[in-house]
Scaffold this active site. Structure first.
Site, short mmCIF file in Angstrom:
data_model
loop_
_atom_site.label_atom_id
_atom_site.label_comp_id
_atom_site.label_asym_id
_atom_site.label_seq_id
_atom_site.Cartn_x
_atom_site.Cartn_y
_atom_site.Cartn_z
N CYS A 88 62.00 69.98 58.36
CA CYS A 88 61.78 68.87 57.42
C CYS A 88 61.22 69.32 56.08
CB CYS A 88 60.83 67.85 58.05
SG CYS A 88 61.39 67.26 59.66
N HIS A 377 63.86 59.17 56.21
CA HIS A 377 63.62 60.61 56.32
C HIS A 377 64.87 61.35 56.76
CE1 HIS A 377 61.97 64.44 57.22
NE2 HIS A 377 61.73 64.25 58.51
N CYS A 407 54.94 68.02 57.07
CA CYS A 407 54.93 68.66 58.39
C CYS A 407 56.37 68.86 58.84
CB CYS A 407 54.18 67.79 59.40
SG CYS A 407 54.89 66.13 59.60
#
Length: 420
Positions: A88, A377, A407
């Protein structure tokens, strides 16, 4: 060392997977973002120093993904490009890598970006079937081919779907976060409250016109579709736990990110080059840091940014409170709250090598234009989305300092500082 200027970013609207962008590829989405950068900054025929792009859910045949995206634009075909992948944190890491090269004088310009889609999944073959098909291709005689074909079992024909679980634990990110919120005593009510704030902040940002110029129309979609302007704390409280059904679960579809399709790209340059092109500088990327945790042996999977931020602050002689803007990626609202609580904890901060807690932040400065829970996301796109959003915020403020924290899967974290 030269200053690294954030010139601007472009992204397509982020949408819920399996809907508006069904069967649209990562390459098509990210190329659209590059087209917008080329048009806005008059880069037709220009040779960019380097382009770093990535996607998590990518096909093995797209081994030269970034370069193919570049070749699909009006950029000079002499522009090089390479793939990046840090879960990510992919496009934030890409920006940091290019920023370091700009600072060192190796290149004058760079484009960082990322894309991800669950609506065009790269399905895989069972390993046994792959081996047999490889052998079939190499077979010399009809007998050999028939023998290999007859050995294929029906169960081997079932495809393998990409799974967002940690290979070393077999647990999903949500299941790991459930462990974290239990360890840190984070309530369902606090998670829902942060989710509500995220949606309301994003809603107000759209009403104020903040996303104009950042979000470009794509496939007849002109704005993010996940933001729930009509949500309420009561509606969020009604949702059932999504990852732990034992009665103790607190993570829901409302306080967690959902599967999202989207792409984002970001233009960086040296300050001198920006001046020559008369590009207004939105902000400066001044530093970045990565970290990892030993989640296999008990550390929280998504707690690596606590380490990265601590190192970043120490290297820059800053306090956690020395920021005007905090952009902390909301993989889950519970993960954000665990991070904030850890920075306030003396024993935990001692583990980070600190003599005292980093302390608390002013929550009114956190994700003020909406976070990932509201906006969405698409894994590799989030870093570029956040940097572009943050740089525009600093430009509108006229001055300030921002902390970016993301994160990632695998127990890693990527963080950065932006200033104006």
């Amino acid at each position: 060392m030269r200053k690294v200027a954030v010139i601007g970013g472009k992204r397509i609207p982020f949408v819920k997977s399996f809907r508006e962008y069904n069967r649209v590829s990562n390459q098509e989405m990210l190329t659209a973002c590059l087209h917008a950068l080329v048009s806005t900054y008059q880069l037709e025929g220009a040779r960019i120093g380097d382009v770093a792009l990535g996607a998590l859910l990518n096909r093995s045949t797209e081994w030269n993904f970034a370069r193919e995206c570049v070749l699909g634009t009006a950029l000079d075909p002499h522009t090089p490009a390479y793939n990046v992948q840090r879960a990510c944190g992919t496009s934030l890491d890409a920006a940091i890598q290019l920023g370091l090269r700009i600072a060192a004088g190796q290149i004058e310009t760079g484009i960082a970006g990322g894309s991800d889609t669950n609506s065009d999944l790269p399905l895989m073959l069972q390993q046994q079937l792959s081996w047999k098909l490889t052998a079939l291709r190499a077979a010399k005689t009809l007998g050999e081919r028939l023998r290999i074909l007859s050995s294929i079992r029906f169960r081997e024909l079932s495809p393998l779907y990409p799974s967002i679980v940690e290979p070393r634990t077999g647990l999903s990110m949500g299941q790991h976060t459930e462990k974290m919120v239990q360890e840190w005593g984070i309530s369902r009510q606090d998670q829902d409250a942060l989710a509500y704030t995220s949606h309301m902040n994003a809603t107000r940002a759209y009403i104020a016109g903040f996303f104009e110029g950042l979000v470009i129309p794509f496939k007849n979609v002109s704005r993010d579709t996940i933001i729930r302007s009509d949500t309420t704390p009561d509606k969020l409280a009604m949702l059932k736990p999504a990852f732990d059904h034992s009665g103790k679960g607190t993570l829901t579809a409302g306080n967690s990110t959902i599967y999202t399709d989207g792409a984002a790209a970001l233009l960086l340059a040296s300050e001198e080059y920006a001046q020559r092109r008369q590009w207004p500088v939105q902000a400066y990327l001044t530093d970045g840091e990565t970290a990892a945790v030993d989640y296999v042996h008990g550390e929280g999977l998504l707690m690596a940014p606590t380490y990265a931020v601590a190192r970043l602050l120490k290297r820059n002689n800053l306090r956690l409170q020395d920021f005007d803007v905090y952009e902390i990626h909301e993989a889950f609202c519970g993960q954000v709250l665990c991070t904030l609580k850890a920075w306030e904890d003396a024993a935990y901060c001692k583990k980070l090598g600190l003599d005292a807690p980093l302390g608390s932040i002013d929550r009114s400065k956190l994700n003020t234009k909406g976070g990932s829970v509201a906006i969405g996301h698409p894994f590799a796109a989030t870093g570029a989305r956040i940097v572009a959003q943050t740089a525009k915020m600093l430009q509108e403020r006229g001055e300030g300092r921002a902390l970016v924290s993301i994160c990632t899967a695998g127990g890693m974290g990527v963080t950065a500082i932006l200033e104006r």
